[in-house]
Write an enzyme that holds these catalytic residues in place. Structure first.
Site, mmCIF file in Angstrom:
data_model
loop_
_atom_site.group_PDB
_atom_site.id
_atom_site.type_symbol
_atom_site.label_atom_id
_atom_site.label_comp_id
_atom_site.label_asym_id
_atom_site.label_seq_id
_atom_site.Cartn_x
_atom_site.Cartn_y
_atom_site.Cartn_z
ATOM 1 N N LYS A 307 0.618 -0.793 0.052
ATOM 2 C CA LYS A 307 -0.462 -0.535 -0.200
ATOM 3 C C LYS A 307 0.998 0.991 0.427
ATOM 4 C CE LYS A 307 -3.938 -1.584 1.191
ATOM 5 N NZ LYS A 307 -5.617 -1.997 2.219
ATOM 6 N N ARG A 342 -3.837 -10.445 4.543
ATOM 7 C CA ARG A 342 -4.818 -9.967 3.501
ATOM 8 C C ARG A 342 -2.733 -9.644 2.827
ATOM 9 N NH1 ARG A 342 -6.425 -7.000 0.289
ATOM 10 N NH2 ARG A 342 -7.542 -7.955 -1.545
#
Length: 372
Positions: A307, A342
């Site tokens: 991210k 995840r």
């Protein structure tokens, strides 16, 4: 007045504190001290630091609703999490599990749409992730990155269903990452319905007004993620007085709404939504506060792989060059007791978690002490 019970001192094992530590959520995380926080509206008005042994008496001294809420959080922190039954697979919640990301989109921020138009490549990647240690494969047909174009439901179904259909034959534990009831219906009909599978909804079952009722009737576990926006832009309307406590309150409301609709608490996973409508500072605050969210009594599902926050902390490294940062965040999650992590890079994450688990097991069997 709102109360929060936040673990603030984590230790490797209970014997590190001569038994004065609490096992968090039945996992491999132990806390020796807690902060009892009081908030009046948007303002924190008190913070009391308590040793694990002092918490029961401190809670008993509270009155009325305060005592009830604090006790519920204390119980939530200490209660073991029930294993998830996903199809033929039982996924234990007493240790970190890897969820492998399979984006079936042409505009994925992380892999450039590599698997969006090649079914065989997508299936091969899913198989490789399983072999590398992924307990769950999370299939998504819509990009939820900032400024991503909305996807028509029919297109999302056309992307997701063929993969679900083929992958379900292998007995894989499948998660479907979608905001739409129609996509989840089609996925279950295509093969994921061989047993209860996971609906991973970044809108926390808010996008489609039928979502709560459908999930309850389908009897499937649900992942509820925090995102400040509604409608198509989940990153919009991000305003926080205290991001950690605001997200905690928001997830508690969604948990309660799911339970009121008939979804059992042990079928709900909660996700603080790293990267969704949060600044770098806010993402870091949430990562550091992950142990608090166990007080909600549900398994945690967290994704921070590749991210933007990693790029912001590493000279704007592009998404495909954020492995080191992704591993650092995954290990932070493991140490905080997150049950489902995840990730894109399954093999590397699984290896890191095996080493982390070895060190944690070593700490549990280290009975070093002074001998007279």
């Amino acid at each position: 007045m709102t109360l929060y019970l936040r673990p603030i001192a984590l230790v490797d094992s209970p014997q590190a504190m001569e038994g004065g530590a609490v096992r968090i959520a039945g996992g491999l995380t132990y806390a020796s001290h807690f902060a009892l926080i009081r908030r009046d509206g948007a303002r924190v008005v008190a913070r009391q630091v308590l040793g694990a042994g002092d918490v029961p008496s401190a809670l008993a001294a509270l009155s009325g609703d305060d005592r009830e809420e604090a006790q519920a959080q204390w119980d939530g922190l200490r209660a073991s999490r029930k294993a998830l039954q996903l199809g033929e697979r039982q996924i234990r919640m007493d240790q970190p599990q890897v969820m492998g990301i399979l984006n079936i989109t042409p505009d994925s921020f992380s892999d450039g749409g590599r698997y969006g138009s090649d079914l065989e490549a997508a299936l091969a990647h899913a198989g490789a992730m399983q072999e590398a240690g992924a307990a769950i494969i999370d299939i998504g047909g819509e990009s939820t990155r900032p400024n991503a174009a909305p996807v028509w439901e029919g297109d999302e179904i056309a992307r997701v269903v063929p993969v679900v259909e083929k992958l379900s034959v292998t007995g894989a534990a499948i998660s479907v990452d979608t905001r739409r009831v129609g996509v989840m219906e089609a996925a279950l009909a295509a093969g994921a319905g061989a047993g209860p599978q996971l609906w991973n909804d970044v809108s926390a079952l808010r996008h489609d007004p039928r979502s709560l009722d459908y999930a309850a009737k389908a009897g499937i576990p649900v992942g509820l993620m925090h995102a400040p926006g509604r409608g198509e832009d989940l990153h919009a309307d991000a305003h926080y007085s205290d991001v950690v406590l605001d997200v905690f309150d928001w997830l508690r409301e969604r948990r309660d709404a799911a339970e009121a609709a008939g979804i059992a608490r042990d079928m709900i996973l909660l996700d603080p939504g790293i990267g969704f409508g949060k600044s770098l500072a806010e993402n870091l605050a949430l990562m550091n506060a992950l142990p608090l969210f166990h007080a909600l009594g549900c398994p945690l599902l967290v994704g921070a792989s590749r991210k933007r926050m990693i790029g912001a902390l590493s000279h704007e490294a592009p998404a495909d060059q954020r492995l080191g940062g992704s591993l650092a965040l995954a290990l932070q999650m493991a140490a905080a007791g997150v049950q489902v992590i995840r990730v894109h890079d399954v093999a590397e994450t699984a290896q890191a978690l095996r080493v982390w688990r070895g060190m944690r097991d070593g700490a549990l069997t280290d009975f070093s002490q002074i001998v007279d």
